[in-house]
Each structure stands twice: as structure tokens, then as C-alpha cells.
Design an enzyme around this catalytic site. Structure first.
Site, PDB file in Angstrom:
ATOM      1  N   THR A 188      -0.678  46.703 106.237  1.00  0.00           N
ATOM      2  CA  THR A 188      -1.553  45.983 105.325  1.00  0.00           C
ATOM      3  C   THR A 188      -2.487  45.070 106.107  1.00  0.00           C
ATOM      4  O   THR A 188      -2.169  44.643 107.215  1.00  0.00           O
ATOM      5  CB  THR A 188      -0.750  45.125 104.318  1.00  0.00           C
ATOM      6  OG1 THR A 188       0.061  44.194 105.027  1.00  0.00           O
ATOM      7  CG2 THR A 188       0.098  46.001 103.411  1.00  0.00           C
ATOM      8  N   GLU A 203      -2.317  41.384  99.948  1.00  0.00           N
ATOM      9  CA  GLU A 203      -2.061  42.312 101.047  1.00  0.00           C
ATOM     10  C   GLU A 203      -2.640  43.673 100.684  1.00  0.00           C
ATOM     11  O   GLU A 203      -2.187  44.317  99.752  1.00  0.00           O
ATOM     12  CB  GLU A 203      -0.556  42.413 101.306  1.00  0.00           C
ATOM     13  CG  GLU A 203       0.074  41.072 101.646  1.00  0.00           C
ATOM     14  CD  GLU A 203       1.574  41.136 101.801  1.00  0.00           C
ATOM     15  OE1 GLU A 203       2.109  42.220 102.115  1.00  0.00           O
ATOM     16  OE2 GLU A 203       2.221  40.096 101.586  1.00  0.00           O
TER      17      GLU A 203
END
Length: 175
Positions: free
Chosen positions: A51, A104
């Protein structure tokens, strides 16, 4: 209010393969931009799903207009010309018991290296589901992989696919 606990048996059961209306409706699309910041280091290492974290102030601003959960849309990084599908976890990540909300972004692409400090441009086009807690890491990973498939299929619809060419995301930063 705590997130429901999900077991491996129920993680992806009864999930729709496409979410949202035929075209984005307010408040979507939502444009987010910031420099990729250091996260918790779990995405790649524990989950195998890297991420790119938006800065805390961007996450907090998004949180003033959005509920916690999983979102989908388009993303571009730095001066790379590719606009790619993404899923974004916004919230507390109850499995990890975060003490602050985070945004994220998992860009659905295999990058060779990290891009901390580079500009991340995101167009959030819709909401997939609420945030959940999980009985196991495997159940969490299974649900994330389902989220990825849902995002890809949802973005194939013409009105969503057209946002891939939006100047917000295609305009490269000046270096």
C-alpha cells in the site's frame, strides 16, 4: 462502535462482484493528493498487498466527508504516466487495532520499488464495504483480494472508466 468480526468461512461469502450505481453519484468522485508517507509496514510484509499511504492530514480531511471502509477508484504516482485501478482502506483497521485513521491505497499493479515521498493522486469513485475485524490474517487477505476483484469489475463500467482520463489524475507534477 466496533467492527464486526469476520471468520475465514464468511469473509467473502455473499459479496457482490460489482458495487455502486451505473455512474458515480455525489459525493463521488473525490480527488485526493499527497506525498506517499511511511505507513505501518504491513502491506507488503504481512499481507503481500503493498500500500501507499496518503499523509495523515489528507486522511483526516477525507474522514470529514466519508465513513470508514473500503473504497475503489483510480491512482497515479509521481511522473509515471499510468493511471491504474486502486482499492483504498480508510479507517482504523480493526484487525491491527490502529490508534489513528489512515488512508492506505493499494494500486493494482506490481511495482518494482517503493515510492515514498512521490506525489500520489487518487480519484475515489465509490464505496465497496464497511470496515471489518477478522479472526485471522488469512480471512483478511481473502477479503482484500475480493475487494480488488470488485474494484476491477466496478471500474469497467463506462462512466467509471472515463474518470481514468480526468485531468486531476493525468496531469503530472512539475519536477
Amino acid at each position: 462502535m466496533s467492527a464486526p468480526v469476520v471468520s475465514e468461512a464468511t469473509a467473502s461469502a455473499r459479496r457482490l462482484s460489482i458495487v455502486g450505481p451505473l455512474q458515480p453519484e455525489p459525493p463521488y468522485p473525490v480527488n485526493l493528493k499527497g506525498l506517499v508517507s511511511q505507513g505501518f509496514g504491513r502491506g507488503s510484509k504481512e499481507l503481500g498487498i503493498p500500500t501507499a499511504n496518503l499523509p495523515e492530514e489528507i486522511a483526516e480531511a477525507f474522514g470529514r466527508q466519508a465513513e470508514t471502509g473500503i473504497y475503489y477508484g483510480w491512482a497515479a504516482v509521481g511522473t509515471r504516466p499510468e493511471v491504474l485501478p486502486m482499492v483504498m482502506s480508510f479507517g482504523w483497521n480493526p484487525y491491527y487495532k490502529n490508534e489513528k485513521r489512515s488512508a492506505e491505497v493499494h494500486i493494482i499493479h506490481n511495482y518494482e520499488q517503493d515510492f515514498y515521498g512521490e506525489e500520489l493522486r487518487v480519484i475515489v469513485t465509490g464505496y465497496i464495504r464497511s470496515e471489518k475485524n477478522y479472526e485471522s490474517l488469512d480471512a483478511l487477505i481473502e477479503d482484500i483480494n475480493t475487494d480488488i476483484r470488485v474494484a476491477q469489475q466496478s471500474l469497467e463500467r463506462p462512466a467509471y472508466a472515463a474518470l481514468r482520463a480526468d485531468p486531476f489524475i493525468t496531469t503530472l507534477p512539475v519536477s
